[in-house]
Motif scaffolding. Structure first.
Motif, mmCIF file in Angstrom:
data_model
loop_
_atom_site.group_PDB
_atom_site.id
_atom_site.type_symbol
_atom_site.label_atom_id
_atom_site.label_comp_id
_atom_site.label_asym_id
_atom_site.label_seq_id
_atom_site.Cartn_x
_atom_site.Cartn_y
_atom_site.Cartn_z
ATOM 1 N N GLY A 124 -0.480 -14.850 -16.470
ATOM 2 C CA GLY A 124 -0.906 -14.558 -15.098
ATOM 3 C C GLY A 124 -2.370 -14.159 -15.043
ATOM 4 N N LEU A 125 -2.793 -13.306 -15.990
ATOM 5 C CA LEU A 125 -4.194 -12.867 -16.021
ATOM 6 C C LEU A 125 -5.126 -14.040 -16.262
ATOM 7 C CD1 LEU A 125 -4.197 -9.494 -18.029
ATOM 8 C CD2 LEU A 125 -5.106 -9.887 -15.744
ATOM 9 N N LEU A 183 -5.321 -16.315 -13.177
ATOM 10 C CA LEU A 183 -6.129 -15.707 -12.108
ATOM 11 C C LEU A 183 -7.618 -15.788 -12.432
ATOM 12 C CD1 LEU A 183 -4.378 -12.374 -11.043
ATOM 13 C CD2 LEU A 183 -5.104 -14.203 -9.517
ATOM 14 N N LEU A 184 -7.960 -15.436 -13.699
ATOM 15 C CA LEU A 184 -9.371 -15.431 -14.099
ATOM 16 C C LEU A 184 -9.941 -16.848 -14.061
ATOM 17 C CD1 LEU A 184 -9.197 -12.877 -17.034
ATOM 18 C CD2 LEU A 184 -10.549 -12.613 -14.957
ATOM 19 N N TRP A 189 -8.908 -19.487 -12.327
ATOM 20 C CA TRP A 189 -9.005 -19.977 -10.942
ATOM 21 C C TRP A 189 -10.224 -19.367 -10.251
ATOM 22 C CZ3 TRP A 189 -7.256 -16.725 -6.568
ATOM 23 C CH2 TRP A 189 -7.415 -17.368 -5.348
ATOM 24 N N SER A 190 -10.408 -18.035 -10.375
ATOM 25 C CA SER A 190 -11.539 -17.393 -9.696
ATOM 26 C C SER A 190 -12.864 -17.908 -10.258
ATOM 27 C CB SER A 190 -11.496 -15.872 -9.846
ATOM 28 O OG SER A 190 -10.203 -15.407 -9.981
ATOM 29 N N TRP A 191 -12.929 -18.038 -11.588
ATOM 30 C CA TRP A 191 -14.158 -18.468 -12.239
ATOM 31 C C TRP A 191 -14.521 -19.899 -11.823
ATOM 32 C CZ3 TRP A 191 -18.315 -16.983 -14.793
ATOM 33 C CH2 TRP A 191 -19.006 -17.919 -15.554
ATOM 34 N N SER A 241 -13.431 -21.678 -9.221
ATOM 35 C CA SER A 241 -13.724 -21.837 -7.784
ATOM 36 C C SER A 241 -15.098 -21.260 -7.461
ATOM 37 C CB SER A 241 -12.636 -21.176 -6.941
ATOM 38 O OG SER A 241 -12.668 -19.776 -7.080
ATOM 39 N N MET A 242 -15.478 -20.161 -8.137
ATOM 40 C CA MET A 242 -16.800 -19.580 -7.897
ATOM 41 C C MET A 242 -17.901 -20.536 -8.372
ATOM 42 S SD MET A 242 -18.469 -16.173 -9.601
ATOM 43 C CE MET A 242 -18.797 -16.954 -11.174
ATOM 44 N N MET A 247 -15.523 -12.477 -8.228
ATOM 45 C CA MET A 247 -15.682 -13.938 -8.337
ATOM 46 C C MET A 247 -15.155 -14.630 -7.088
ATOM 47 S SD MET A 247 -15.001 -14.889 -12.338
ATOM 48 C CE MET A 247 -13.505 -14.030 -12.672
ATOM 49 N N ALA A 297 -17.289 -16.866 -4.490
ATOM 50 C CA ALA A 297 -16.857 -18.227 -4.146
ATOM 51 C C ALA A 297 -16.800 -18.398 -2.630
ATOM 52 C CB ALA A 297 -15.486 -18.504 -4.769
#
Lengths: 49, 240, 144
Positions: free
Chosen positions: A22-23, A26-27, A29-31, A33-34, B217, B221
């Protein structure tokens, strides 16, 4: 009785695998997408008319 | 408040804070999980299954702590109409929901070998499940909204109403008879041995920093996406 | 004018939160004991025994656990009152004397014994390695 191998395979490993999975998800996906959004923003800034 | 609400200033801070929280958070988490799995003692009552505590408790902390920050961001968005507060709330929600789900499943995997059951409808477990539904409700409402629609306000209001669930989660084990045990760590001290507190605090700190990194982040985004939208709109207007 | 609208929203949100808190407290006071997961022996002693299935919780009193084939008999205590329990089946790992237990079942109207069909182990909030627990036990033994 309290140290039987089943404790690891049935409960401890699944709990840790779920948490780590899960971690990481999440990391990642955020990375991603950013990075994608900031790159698109930079590209548009450079092509400003 | 207004000084931090400036997106340009926020981005300057976030560009420094993102790698810091990410790498320190990863280091603490890896150390905490390793010690929790291999280098900490079993419990005198439950044996090896106590190791699930090192992922369950930090996940519970971020599920409920994340909701509190979601509610505060929503209140700021409702009252002061700061666009950054809305973005913060929308960045917090998926991470908080994920940690709440991890808390519920890891708790269930801990309950079977210790209590003898995966799930009971006691006050603590039920109120934690309600927390997950509050997150899902917020995510659904904020996903269905337009740029500045009524739904956005509806999502913020839901986040605020749900705050009432937080003291219920916290005190459920004291107000009612529950299967879940009482709090181990209080302001007055801890009922957990020092060798077990080490991996627990490493994971608490690590997970919290990773949560912050995820929120930063996601916010970056969303801010970049907004800039892209604004620029392409201006571009289209200039060409028309 | 802009400031006024902001203050209006602030008052509205604060007012709504207070009303919500009040509603929650009211719901809590009426819900009260209904949200309880189990009854303690003190909740049952001296009252007409409920005929429906209930949960009984407390500590397994030390020295009361008796095995009779696959059936176990023990006494549940909340340090004030006690209640006898009978159970046939597999016990959870953490079930032991002096530890918390929750039994699901019915009170036998003839004997008054709580006949359980499920036993859950309830543990306390203490966590420590076995060596520490052993050392504490020795110290406690010396004091006694």
């Amino acid at each position: 009785m309290l140290n039987r191998p089943e404790l690891w395979t049935a409960y401890i490993w699944p709990a840790y695998a779920l948490t780590i999975g899960g971690l990481v998800a999440l990391l990642a996906w955020s990375w991603l997408s950013m990075r994608a959004a900031e790159r698109r923003s930079e590209a548009l800034k450079r092509n400003r008319p | 408040m207004h000084r931090f609400a400036n997106p340009a200033r926020f981005l300057r801070i976030a560009r420094v804070a993102t790698p810091l929280t990410l790498w320190i958070g990863l280091a603490l988490t890896v150390a905490g999980l390793y010690i929790g799995l291999f280098a900490s003692p079993p419990d005198y009552q439950q044996g090896e299954s106590v190791r699930i505590m090192y992922v369950h408790v930090p996940a519970a902390w971020l599920g409920s702590g994340g909701y509190l920050s979601l509610a505060i961001a929503s209140a700021v968005a409702l009252i002061w109409r700061h666009p950054l507060a809305t973005i913060a709330a929308r960045a917090i929600a998926p991470a908080g929901a994920a940690f709440t789900a991890i808390c519920l499943v890891s708790g269930s995997l801990w309950g079977k070998p210790t209590w003898g059951t995966y799930w009971v409808w006691d006050a603590r477990l039920t109120s934690m499940l309600v927390l997950l539904f509050l997150y899902l409700g917020y995510l659904a409402l904020s996903a269905s909204e337009g740029e500045r629609g009524e739904e956005r306000r509806a999502a913020s209001i839901l986040a605020l109403v749900g705050v009432i669930n937080l003291p219920i989660i916290k005190y459920s084990v004291e107000w009612w008879n529950t299967l879940h045990q009482g709090p181990s760590i209080k302001l007055t001290g801890s009922a957990i041995d020092g060798h077990m507190l080490l991996p627990l605090f490493l994971c608490l700190g690590g997970f919290t920093l990773l949560f912050a990194a995820i929120v930063l982040m996601r916010m970056r985004a969303m801010l970049a996406e907004q800039r892209v939208e604004a620029r392409s709109r201006r571009l289209a207007e200039a060409l028309a | 004018m802009k400031l006024k609208a902001k203050h209006q929203r602030l008052t509205l949100v604060v007012g709504a939160m207070i009303a919500l808190g009040g509603a929650g407290a009211l719901a809590f006071s009426t819900l009260g004991s209904k949200a309880t997961y189990f009854y303690a022996p003190s909740d049952l002693v001296g009252k007409a025994p409920p005929t429906e299935a209930i949960r009984l919780g407390g500590m397994v009193e030390k020295g009361t656990l008796k095995k009779d084939g696959s059936t176990v008999h023990f006494i549940v205590t909340d340090n004030a009152r006690t209640w006898p329990v009978a159970y046939t089946g597999i016990l959870p790992d953490l079930f032991r004397e002096g530890q918390g237990v929750i039994a699901e079942g019915k009170i036998d109207p003839a004997s008054g014994v709580f006949t359980a069909d499920t036993i859950l182990a309830k543990h306390d909030e203490k966590y420590m390695p076995p060596e520490v627990a052993g050392a504490l036990h020795k110290v406690a033994g010396k004091v006694e």
